[in-house]
Design a protein around this motif. Structure first.
Motif, short mmCIF file in Angstrom:
data_model
loop_
_atom_site.label_atom_id
_atom_site.label_comp_id
_atom_site.label_asym_id
_atom_site.label_seq_id
_atom_site.Cartn_x
_atom_site.Cartn_y
_atom_site.Cartn_z
N ALA A 113 28.99 1.17 50.54
CA ALA A 113 30.09 0.95 49.59
C ALA A 113 29.94 -0.47 49.08
CB ALA A 113 31.43 1.16 50.27
N ILE A 114 29.62 -0.60 47.81
CA ILE A 114 29.35 -1.90 47.21
C ILE A 114 30.34 -2.16 46.08
CG2 ILE A 114 27.65 -3.27 45.94
CD1 ILE A 114 25.48 -1.67 47.47
N ILE A 115 30.91 -3.35 46.08
CA ILE A 115 31.79 -3.79 45.00
C ILE A 115 30.94 -4.61 44.03
CG2 ILE A 115 33.84 -5.14 44.40
CD1 ILE A 115 34.53 -2.79 46.17
N MET A 116 31.05 -4.29 42.74
CA MET A 116 30.28 -5.02 41.74
C MET A 116 31.16 -5.27 40.51
SD MET A 116 27.73 -2.05 40.25
CE MET A 116 27.39 -2.82 38.68
N PRO A 117 30.78 -6.24 39.67
CA PRO A 117 31.56 -6.51 38.46
C PRO A 117 31.51 -5.31 37.50
CG PRO A 117 30.02 -8.30 38.92
CD PRO A 117 29.69 -7.19 39.85
N GLU A 118 32.62 -5.04 36.85
CA GLU A 118 32.69 -3.91 35.92
C GLU A 118 31.83 -4.14 34.68
OE1 GLU A 118 36.09 -1.17 33.93
OE2 GLU A 118 36.39 -3.33 33.79
N GLN A 119 31.83 -5.33 34.18
CA GLN A 119 31.14 -5.63 32.93
C GLN A 119 29.66 -5.95 33.14
OE1 GLN A 119 32.56 -5.12 30.01
NE2 GLN A 119 34.46 -4.57 31.01
#
Length: 90
Positions: free
Chosen positions: A54-60
């Motif tokens: 589970a990785i959080i990354m920038p939307e843009q």
């Protein structure tokens, strides 16, 4: 800036690949703005296990999850990368 949760399934090159070390190499390869939040192991067949990350990354991020997939696939010990789920975090 909004963030995106990405669930990625990573298959190791072979059964002998230590998944804990592979996870650490992947976490170390993530650029600024990306964060490994959770992980688990998923049995596949004949002793082979996959990593689910589970990785959080920038939307843009230009190219969406393709950048993340390419980055992970270049880590030593990774055979295949598959995005299973993407969700925008509010």
């Amino acid at each position: 800036m909004a963030q995106v949760l990405v669930i990625v399934r990573v298959l190791p090159e072979d059964v002998e690949t230590p998944l804990d070390e592979l996870r650490k190499r992947i976490a170390g390869a993530l650029p600024e703005g990306y964060e490994l939040k959770m992980w688990d192991e998923e049995p596949i067949a004949f002793g082979l296990k996959a990593l689910r990350l589970a990785i959080i990354m920038p939307e843009q991020t230009e190219g969406g999850t393709e950048t993340l997939e390419n980055l992970i696939s270049q880590v030593q010990g990774v055979s295949q990368v598959e995005v299973e789920y993407v969700n925008r975090l509010s």
